[in-house]
Design a protein around this motif. Structure first.
Motif, PDB file in Angstrom:
ATOM      1  N   PHE A  82       0.834  -1.198   0.000  1.00 33.28           N
ATOM      2  CA  PHE A  82       0.000   0.000   0.000  1.00 33.28           C
ATOM      3  C   PHE A  82       0.871   1.250   0.000  1.00 33.28           C
ATOM      4  CE2 PHE A  82      -3.488  -2.525   2.354  1.00 33.28           C
ATOM      5  CZ  PHE A  82      -3.984  -3.009   1.155  1.00 33.28           C
ATOM      6  N   SER A  83       0.298   2.345  -0.441  1.00 34.30           N
ATOM      7  CA  SER A  83       1.032   3.608  -0.531  1.00 34.30           C
ATOM      8  C   SER A  83       1.073   4.313   0.822  1.00 34.30           C
ATOM      9  CB  SER A  83       0.368   4.517  -1.565  1.00 34.30           C
ATOM     10  OG  SER A  83      -0.910   4.913  -1.115  1.00 34.30           O
ATOM     11  N   THR A  84       1.867   5.379   0.857  1.00 34.55           N
ATOM     12  CA  THR A  84       1.872   6.220   2.050  1.00 34.55           C
ATOM     13  C   THR A  84       0.609   7.059   2.053  1.00 34.55           C
ATOM     14  OG1 THR A  84       3.102   7.923   0.874  1.00 34.55           O
ATOM     15  CG2 THR A  84       4.386   6.346   2.176  1.00 34.55           C
ATOM     16  N   LEU A  85       0.247   7.553   3.225  1.00 35.90           N
ATOM     17  CA  LEU A  85      -0.984   8.318   3.368  1.00 35.90           C
ATOM     18  C   LEU A  85      -0.844   9.719   2.782  1.00 35.90           C
ATOM     19  CD1 LEU A  85      -1.821   7.305   7.034  1.00 35.90           C
ATOM     20  CD2 LEU A  85      -2.814   6.370   4.950  1.00 35.90           C
ATOM     21  N   GLY A  86      -1.926  10.227   2.257  1.00 34.71           N
ATOM     22  CA  GLY A  86      -1.952  11.590   1.739  1.00 34.71           C
ATOM     23  C   GLY A  86      -2.064  11.622   0.234  1.00 34.71           C
ATOM     24  N   PRO A  87      -2.275  12.818  -0.296  1.00 32.59           N
ATOM     25  CA  PRO A  87      -2.409  12.954  -1.745  1.00 32.59           C
ATOM     26  C   PRO A  87      -1.076  12.674  -2.441  1.00 32.59           C
ATOM     27  CG  PRO A  87      -2.533  15.105  -0.671  1.00 32.59           C
ATOM     28  CD  PRO A  87      -2.473  14.081   0.407  1.00 32.59           C
ATOM     29  N   ASP A  88      -1.165  12.221  -3.669  1.00 31.53           N
ATOM     30  CA  ASP A  88       0.021  11.868  -4.438  1.00 31.53           C
ATOM     31  C   ASP A  88       0.211  12.848  -5.584  1.00 31.53           C
ATOM     32  OD1 ASP A  88       0.375   9.295  -3.011  1.00 31.53           O
ATOM     33  OD2 ASP A  88      -1.537   8.846  -3.978  1.00 31.53           O
ATOM     34  N   GLY A  89       1.410  13.342  -5.752  1.00 35.79           N
ATOM     35  CA  GLY A  89       1.768  14.164  -6.901  1.00 35.79           C
ATOM     36  C   GLY A  89       0.851  15.330  -7.167  1.00 35.79           C
ATOM     37  N   SER A  90       0.090  15.236  -8.245  1.00 38.98           N
ATOM     38  CA  SER A  90      -0.739  16.358  -8.696  1.00 38.98           C
ATOM     39  C   SER A  90      -2.100  16.422  -8.010  1.00 38.98           C
ATOM     40  CB  SER A  90      -0.941  16.261 -10.208  1.00 38.98           C
ATOM     41  OG  SER A  90      -1.655  15.075 -10.517  1.00 38.98           O
ATOM     42  N   GLU A  91      -2.357  15.603  -7.025  1.00 34.94           N
ATOM     43  CA  GLU A  91      -3.648  15.599  -6.332  1.00 34.94           C
ATOM     44  C   GLU A  91      -3.673  16.700  -5.270  1.00 34.94           C
ATOM     45  OE1 GLU A  91      -4.118  10.771  -6.766  1.00 34.94           O
ATOM     46  OE2 GLU A  91      -3.660  11.627  -4.830  1.00 34.94           O
ATOM     47  N   GLY A 105      -4.556  15.075   5.760  1.00 31.19           N
ATOM     48  CA  GLY A 105      -3.965  16.405   5.751  1.00 31.19           C
ATOM     49  C   GLY A 105      -4.815  17.463   5.060  1.00 31.19           C
ATOM     50  N   PHE A 106      -5.997  17.094   4.604  1.00 31.63           N
ATOM     51  CA  PHE A 106      -6.873  18.042   3.918  1.00 31.63           C
ATOM     52  C   PHE A 106      -7.410  19.055   4.926  1.00 31.63           C
ATOM     53  CE2 PHE A 106     -11.229  19.161   2.532  1.00 31.63           C
ATOM     54  CZ  PHE A 106     -10.916  19.810   1.361  1.00 31.63           C
ATOM     55  N   ASN A 107      -7.274  20.334   4.608  1.00 33.98           N
ATOM     56  CA  ASN A 107      -7.776  21.421   5.450  1.00 33.98           C
ATOM     57  C   ASN A 107      -8.492  22.429   4.570  1.00 33.98           C
ATOM     58  OD1 ASN A 107      -6.530  20.822   8.093  1.00 33.98           O
ATOM     59  ND2 ASN A 107      -4.638  21.079   6.948  1.00 33.98           N
TER      60      ASN A 107
END
Length: 177
Positions: A82-91, A105-107
């Motif tokens: 599985f990937s690390t948590l949070g948005p990736d690259g262009s997200e 981390g979305f605020n």
């Protein structure tokens, strides 16, 4: 002296009626405050539920998204792949999120009916042994918990106190998808 007795009775009656009127006004004010707070809390619940439902509609993980033909991509190693948590690259915007943990981390500050609410979201890998209690996992796991935190300057514990924080969580399993 008998004439003064009637004046004293009238003054006492006025004091009693005034006290009852003040108490009635206080009760009405408390009821109005409670009603407004309930409406604001309803907005908080609705917005938090919106974020949770939006995240649930996405893939569990970046490594389990879908290819161009719509087929699910499954990592070789579960949960290690599985990937690390949070948005990736262009997200970098909510509309670009493509998996559950992109909300980590979305605020944002959102305005609903001219009131500002501060929203923050965390996503974490969790573990459980009894499906009643959950703790943060040391590494990656097949369970993720999203927690939506919402506060507003209009929702306070008391007039000069701190804002009341509202927290809503949902636990998602890789195997339940």
């Amino acid at each position: 002296m008998a004439g003064y007795d009637e004046v004293l009775y009238v003054m006492f009656a006025m004091i009693v009626v005034s006290t009852m009127a003040l108490n009635a006004n206080r009760v009405i004010q408390i009821n109005n405050s409670t009603m407004i707070e309930g409406q604001l809390e309803g907005q908080v619940v609705a917005y938090a539920q919106d974020i949770i439902e939006e995240s649930r509609a996405l893939a569990y993980d970046e490594e389990t998204t879908y290819d161009a033909q719509g087929n699910s991509i499954v990592p070789v190693y579960i949960p290690g792949g599985f990937s690390t948590l949070g948005p990736d690259g262009s997200e970098n915007k909510r509309t670009l999120f493509d998996d559950f943990d992109d909300f980590h981390g979305f605020n944002e500050t959102v305005t609903i009916n001219n009131l500002d609410y501060d929203v923050s979201v965390t996503v974490e890998y969790v573990q459980t042994s009894d499906y009643k209690t959950y703790s943060v996992a040391a590494g990656k796991s097949t369970l993720k918990r999203i927690t939506v935190n919402i506060e507003s300057d209009f929702l306070r514990k008391n007039i000069n106190g701190d804002n009341t924080g509202y927290n809503f969580s949902f636990i998602r399993s890789y195997y339940a998808d």
